[in-house]
Design an enzyme around this catalytic site. Sequence first.
Site, PDB file in Angstrom:
ATOM      1  N   GLU A 107      42.359  37.332  32.608  1.00  0.00           N
ATOM      2  CA  GLU A 107      42.938  36.099  33.170  1.00  0.00           C
ATOM      3  C   GLU A 107      43.906  36.429  34.310  1.00  0.00           C
ATOM      4  O   GLU A 107      43.930  35.745  35.332  1.00  0.00           O
ATOM      5  CB  GLU A 107      43.663  35.283  32.087  1.00  0.00           C
ATOM      6  CG  GLU A 107      42.774  34.800  30.937  1.00  0.00           C
ATOM      7  CD  GLU A 107      41.565  34.002  31.397  1.00  0.00           C
ATOM      8  OE1 GLU A 107      41.657  33.322  32.437  1.00  0.00           O
ATOM      9  OE2 GLU A 107      40.512  34.084  30.730  1.00  0.00           O
TER      10      GLU A 107
ATOM     11  N   ASP B   2      36.670  40.925  35.105  1.00  0.00           N
ATOM     12  CA  ASP B   2      36.347  41.947  34.096  1.00  0.00           C
ATOM     13  C   ASP B   2      36.668  43.334  34.635  1.00  0.00           C
ATOM     14  O   ASP B   2      37.253  44.171  33.940  1.00  0.00           O
ATOM     15  CB  ASP B   2      34.853  41.897  33.722  1.00  0.00           C
ATOM     16  CG  ASP B   2      34.506  40.726  32.810  1.00  0.00           C
ATOM     17  OD1 ASP B   2      35.432  40.140  32.219  1.00  0.00           O
ATOM     18  OD2 ASP B   2      33.308  40.405  32.696  1.00  0.00           O
TER      19      ASP B   2
HETATM   20 ZN   LIG Z   1      37.272  34.460  33.545  1.00  0.00          ZN
END
Ligand SMILES: [Zn+2]
Length: 405
Positions: free
Chosen positions: A273, A354
């Site tokens: 996030e 990621d």
């Molecule tokens: Zn995301």
Amino acid sequence: MLLTSLVVIIVAAFVIEAVLAHLNERSAHSRPDPLVADLYDHTERERSISYGGAKYRLGLVSSTISTIVMILALTQGWFARVDQFIADRVENSLIVSLLFIAALSLISWIISLPIALYGTFVLEARFGFNKTTPRIFITDTLKGFLLSIAIGGPILAAIIWLYERFTDRFWLYGWLLVSGFSIFMFMFGTKLILPLFNKLEPLPEGELSAAIREYCATQGYSLSNLFVMDGSKRSTKANAFFSGLGRSKTIVLFDTLIEKLSVKEVVAVLAHEIGHYKRKHTLALLVASNLQTLAIFALLGWLLQYPELSEALGAASPSFHLSALTFFILLTPLQVLLGLLNNTLSRRYEFEADTFAAQTFSKPPVRSALSKTSADSLSNLSPHPLYVAFNYTHPTLAQRLRNVG
Ligand SMILES: [Zn+2]
């Protein structure tokens, strides 16, 4: 001619959506990518396939009903009749437009209610996901109604007023209003609206908060707005999200996420996030969506001058709401195209977030958090590529694991 085009657009959109969903349902039975093939044992795989199948069938029933109702409404002149019914009783054209939109929203809510009830209390419950009680369902619905009246009402009224007052410049002023509101909601929506539906609490002191503080210190990310939300009130599914800009930036972790993942895995999700924030994804998506709204307002402002838009629905005289309704049906092909673009961009950003988490924190917990949350929600391990292109905001699990490496 115009009416025929509207019907063709609605039928085509239905067919495309149904074909994609069908391909995807079939694809769930095929062998998954070797990277994720071991995620489910035999029973879980069967459950995942039947969950996907049940959602596919419910979606098909829902879109069939709404398509049939829409075609009947168009060909039988129902929209013009509702408009006439209101216009016979109310003088003010702005109030007529508002009542028309309210009536349509109410009717479409009533039509979709059985599907929503079945989806929550039968389908999701059968697979053990649902935690929503009838009481929560009712209060959510009432709060949603009140919010639409309190917020949606004045904004719609302002848009219609702008149209009546400045017909030529309407597109610009309307866009300024809507994009100003969307930026405000993006910044403060989590603080103002979300607490009406959920409890947001600061993360309690402990092993997790210590690990999170340690990671955030390495990124120079200030942790003033980190909340745990009682997502478990409605569903067992785990989630997390980022919102806001500058000082209003907020990260929300669902309690279900903290319950199901290890400390390291939760930090990995948080790092993902923060990656969205650091890579300016949220800002880019906000800008992209406001530019798209600008294009839509420009088209709307231009096409509203043609009375044919209202006449296509069977109205004797043009009105803002009938023309706007025709306009939004005509816009469907463009919306599909924009959806495809937006989803492509969103999936690219998910890869980047990621990667950010893997680089700034650690690869193994990023991988295991992805696998666990995916398995936990019985997700389709072999979705159809075309369905993914049109509908997925996140890449598939196999793609994400391959990207993390
Ligand atoms: Zn995301």
